[in-house]
Enzyme design. Structure first.
Site, PDB file in Angstrom:
ATOM      1  N   GLU A   1       0.333  -1.044   5.749  1.00 31.19           N
ATOM      2  CA  GLU A   1       1.450  -0.439   6.494  1.00 31.19           C
ATOM      3  C   GLU A   1       1.175   1.024   6.782  1.00 31.19           C
ATOM      4  OE1 GLU A   1       5.212   1.581   7.383  1.00 31.19           O
ATOM      5  OE2 GLU A   1       3.870   1.983   5.707  1.00 31.19           O
TER       6      GLU A   1
ATOM      7  N   ASP B   1       0.841  -1.205   0.000  1.00 35.83           N
ATOM      8  CA  ASP B   1       0.000   0.000   0.000  1.00 35.83           C
ATOM      9  C   ASP B   1       0.873   1.250   0.000  1.00 35.83           C
ATOM     10  OD1 ASP B   1       0.788  -0.802   2.625  1.00 35.83           O
ATOM     11  OD2 ASP B   1      -0.708   0.510   3.515  1.00 35.83           O
TER      12      ASP B   1
END
Ligand SMILES: [Zn+2]
Length: 423
Positions: A153, A88
């Protein structure tokens, strides 16, 4: 041919394939929020399939898949090395301000463009190729290598690395972790600061401003509190000896300033206090009954959240009507690995051989998923491309740095695994 020689062959002969993967990855929208990484996970799995590497997906949230792959070396037991990267990326922000489509993957002037190319599609791609190359060399290596490619994350890692560490510990903890978040090629990061976010609410009686003797002013109390809070910046950190000796070195302080901006060496090892917001008052002729402050504290290695909260409580007590609450309760502590760990030596030596000067070991201002391993006493080190432009408009990564980072991690990984080979 030696493992090193074969590895250099893969690194050099597949440069186009490495860039092609990064480009395809950059073209997939993995902005978080919303953080849907399923399509990017498909790309990673297709790569592993093509390399003939078994993998498994752990998706406690369906649109936030995490991929684990692992293999044993053919030279017997040894160390367990873990590689980590995330899928991400930051959101695009103001789309109209971008010169190119944020998901273009365009290549121009030696740079590959797109949101998240710096943080950290470049690094995650590097780890994927490092893993594939080590897998090809597995017959010559002792020990075990595990790849963790995670989601979520950017929003805390609860469903990503945090989840894997909690639920798949035997597979993913390992003996040492390599991570390729952007560090700048001139520094290797062995620790990171943490943060405590507090909201102070000051509530007093208030009243009519012509009658100040009848009630207090919450804004006056807030002003006094704002004067007192920076005293926390003088708290002395209790750093582990190896950390203190490393960070005291003048060349390291210089590298900190160069990498994190002039003045960073001073900020890195003390608490910083930022009064981020202030809201109070109702009307010009009323004694303000309430004032609310939001304050961001950044904690260095060697100062715990509890120690800061205790100091804050002491200060708050002196200001009538003041209470405070944590906005991110239970957050991570500042964390650190031993800067004299063998892996640090491999990274510094391998990177130094490719640069004009060897990189320096430093602590990071921002956070990465490595904290989850450090919390479990597993040493973790971060080496990646320049953080410049990270999360900003027109983010792009240097392709030369991408190849450099891939090479340094691959060589350091082989050094670390091979060092355990029985002589
Ligand atoms: Zn990142």
């Amino acid at each position: 041919m030696t493992a090193d020689g074969e590895l250099l062959g893969f690194l050099d002969s597949e440069r186009d394939r490495q860039v092609d993967f990064l480009q395809r990855f950059a073209r997939i929208d993995t902005a978080n929020p919303p953080g849907d990484t399923r399509q990017a996970a498909d790309l990673v799995r297709a790569f592993l399939d093509k390399e003939g590497i078994a993998h498994r997906t752990e998706a406690p949230k369906a649109d936030n898949p995490n991929i684990i792959a692992s293999f044993e070396g053919g030279k017997g037991p040894g160390r367990h090395l873990v590689l980590n990267g995330h899928l991400d990326v930051f959101p695009v922000g103001d789309r109209a301000a971008w010169q190119r489509d944020p998901w273009s993957g365009d290549i121009a002037d030696g740079r590959l463009h797109g949101r998240g190319t710096v943080d950290m599609k470049c690094g995650t791609t590097a780890m994927l190729f490092v893993f594939a190359y080590l897998h090809r060399l597995r017959a010559e290596l002792p020990g075990r290598v595990t790849l963790t490619v995670v989601s979520e994350e950017e929003t805390g890692g609860k469903w990503g690395t945090g989840w894997l560490i909690e639920n798949c510990a035997a597979e993913v903890l390992g003996d040492c972790v390599l991570n390729s978040e952007p560090s700048g090629v001139a520094t290797v990061r062995f620790g990171e600061k943490s943060m405590v976010w507090l909201r102070f609410t000051i509530a007093v009686k208030g009243g009519h401003s012509a009658y100040p003797h009848t009630g207090g002013s919450a804004i006056k109390v807030a002003a006094a509190l704002i004067q007192d809070l920076p005293a926390i910046e003088s708290m002395m950190p209790d750093e582990p000896d190896t950390v203190r000796r490393t960070l005291d070195r003048p060349e390291v302080q210089k590298a900190v300033d160069q990498s994190l901006g002039a003045g960073a060496a001073g900020v890195l090892r003390r608490v910083s206090v930022n009064i981020g917001t202030i809201q109070g008052g109702v009307k010009i002729n009323m004694l303000p009954p309430e004032c609310v402050l939001e304050v961001d504290f950044r904690l260095p290695v060697g100062i715990s959240r509890a120690a800061v909260l205790a100091r804050v409580a002491d200060i708050a007590k002196r200001h009538p009507g003041t209470r405070f609450e944590e906005l991110l309760p239970g957050g991570p502590e500042a964390n650190v690995s031993d800067p004299t760990h063998e892996m640090m030596g491999h990274l510094l030596r391998r990177a130094g051989a490719l640069l004009d000067a060897p990189p320096q070991p430093i602590v990071s201002l921002g956070g990465t998923d490595t904290r989850f391993w450090r919390a479990m006493s597993v040493p973790a080190f971060v080496y990646g491309c320049s953080p410049a432009g990270m999360g900003g408009i027109d983010e792009s990564v240097s392709i030369a740095e991408f190849h450099h980072v891939l090479r340094v991690h691959a060589l350091a990984a082989v050094d670390y695994l091979a060092a355990a080979r029985p002589k």
